[in-house]
Enzyme design. Structure first.
Site, PDB file in Angstrom:
ATOM      1  CB  CYS A  37      55.419  35.471  20.864  1.00  0.00           C
ATOM      2  SG  CYS A  37      56.202  37.102  20.812  1.00  0.00           S
ATOM      3  CD  GLU A  60      48.907  35.104  17.343  1.00  0.00           C
ATOM      4  OE1 GLU A  60      48.380  34.107  16.818  1.00  0.00           O
ATOM      5  OE2 GLU A  60      49.653  35.903  16.731  1.00  0.00           O
ATOM      6  CG  HIS A  92      52.170  38.407  17.474  1.00  0.00           C
ATOM      7  ND1 HIS A  92      51.937  37.041  17.519  1.00  0.00           N
ATOM      8  CD2 HIS A  92      53.447  38.572  17.910  1.00  0.00           C
ATOM      9  CE1 HIS A  92      53.045  36.423  17.945  1.00  0.00           C
ATOM     10  NE2 HIS A  92      53.971  37.324  18.189  1.00  0.00           N
TER      11      HIS A  92
HETATM   12  N1  PCA Z   1      57.994  38.770  19.015  1.00  0.00           N
HETATM   13  C1  PCA Z   1      58.642  37.477  18.977  1.00  0.00           C
HETATM   14  C2  PCA Z   1      59.337  37.340  20.301  1.00  0.00           C
HETATM   15  C3  PCA Z   1      59.314  38.696  20.925  1.00  0.00           C
HETATM   16  C4  PCA Z   1      58.384  39.482  20.093  1.00  0.00           C
HETATM   17  O1  PCA Z   1      58.013  40.633  20.326  1.00  0.00           O
HETATM   18  C5  PCA Z   1      57.699  36.341  18.629  1.00  0.00           C
HETATM   19  O2  PCA Z   1      56.703  36.583  17.932  1.00  0.00           O
HETATM   20  O3  PCA Z   1      57.935  35.202  19.040  1.00  0.00           O
END
Ligand code: PCA
Length: 202
Positions: free
Chosen positions: A143, A80, A167
Site C-alpha cells: 500500500c 493516510e 486504509h
Molecule cells: N493492504 C496491504 C496491501 C494490500 C492491502 O489491502 C498494505 O497495507 O500494504
C-alpha cells in the site's frame, strides 16, 4: 462532476477477501450526485500494481485519485497523511517479492504528503457516526509503495490530480477465527464512511 479514480486491492496475507475490494464493489452500486467514480482493482504486487494504477490514471485523468487498502487490526477508517520512500515488506507480496530496506524510487524525495483534505475527510466520517482517525503511517508494504509511486509520479508531472490513500479495517467475517477483541468494521459502516469521505472531496 468531479471524476474520482478509486482503487482497491485483491486479497492477500492468507485472507480470502479484502475489505477494500468489497467496498469498491459496493460503491459501484451507489448513485453519487457530485462525483463520477472510476473503479480499479489492483493485485497485491508491489511492482505491477503501481504500473497498473499509473496506466489507469493516464486513461482517466481524474480530478481525484483515492487509493484504498486494508489494514488488518485497525478499528478505524484511516486516511493516510504520508507516503514514505522505503520498502520493507513484512511478508511476500502476491508475486513472491519481499524487498527489504530499499527505496521505492532511488534518489527521490524521502516522503510525500497526501494532497487530499485528510482532516476534513476524518471530520465528515466522524460526523456521520463512523470511527475514523488520521494515520501517520501507511506501513512499508504494497500500500505504501503504490501510494508513494502515485504521489511521485503526479508530483514529477506537475499533475493537478489530488491524491491520497485510505486504509480500512478488516470485515467481521475476517476476524471470526482471530483472537477475541480483534478489531473489525461492518461493511455498511465502511460504506457510510467512504461516502462521507468522498463528500469531503469538493
Ligand atoms: N493492504 C496491504 C496491501 C494490500 C492491502 O489491502 C498494505 O497495507 O500494504
Amino acid at each position: 462532476m468531479a471524476k474520482i479514480l478509486i482503487s482497491a486491492f485483491e486479497p492477500f496475507g492468507g485472507e480470502s477477501v479484502n475489505a477494500s475490494a468489497n467496498l469498491l464493489e459496493q460503491l459501484q452500486q451507489q448513485k453519487l450526485d457530485n462525483h463520477q467514480l472510476v473503479p480499479l482493482l489492483l493485485p497485491v504486487e508491489g511492482f505491477s500494481a503501481p504500473e497498473k494504477l499509473l496506466q489507469a490514471w493516464q486513461a482517466t485523468r481524474p480530478d481525484y485519485l483515492l487509493m484504498l487498502g486494508e489494514a488488518g487490526g485497525r478499528a478505524h477508517i484511516t486516511p493516510e497523511r504520508i507516503a514514505v520512500n522505503l520498502d520493507d515488506f513484512p511478508i511476500e507480496d502476491n508475486a513472491g517479492n519481499q524487498p527489504r530496506d530499499k527505496p521505492v524510487v532511488a534518489g527521490a524525495a524521502a516522503a510525500y504528503f497526501s494532497t487530499l483534505p485528510v482532516r476534513e475527510m476524518v471530520q465528515q466520517m466522524q460526523a456521520a457516526g463512523v470511527p475514523a482517525e488520521l494515520s501517520n503511517s501507511a506501513g512499508l508494504y504494497v500500500c505504501n509503495r503504490v501510494f508513494y509511486c502515485a504521489m511521485h509520479y503526479l508530483h514529477s508531472r506537475g499533475a493537478t490530480t489530488r491524491a491520497g490513500f485510505m486504509h480500512l479495517p478488516w470485515l467481521p467475517e475476517q476476524v471470526a477465527n482471530k483472537p477475541a477483541g480483534t478489531a473489525s468494521m461492518e461493511a455498511p459502516l465502511q460504506l457510510k464512511g467512504i461516502l462521507a469521505a468522498i463528500a469531503a472531496l469538493t
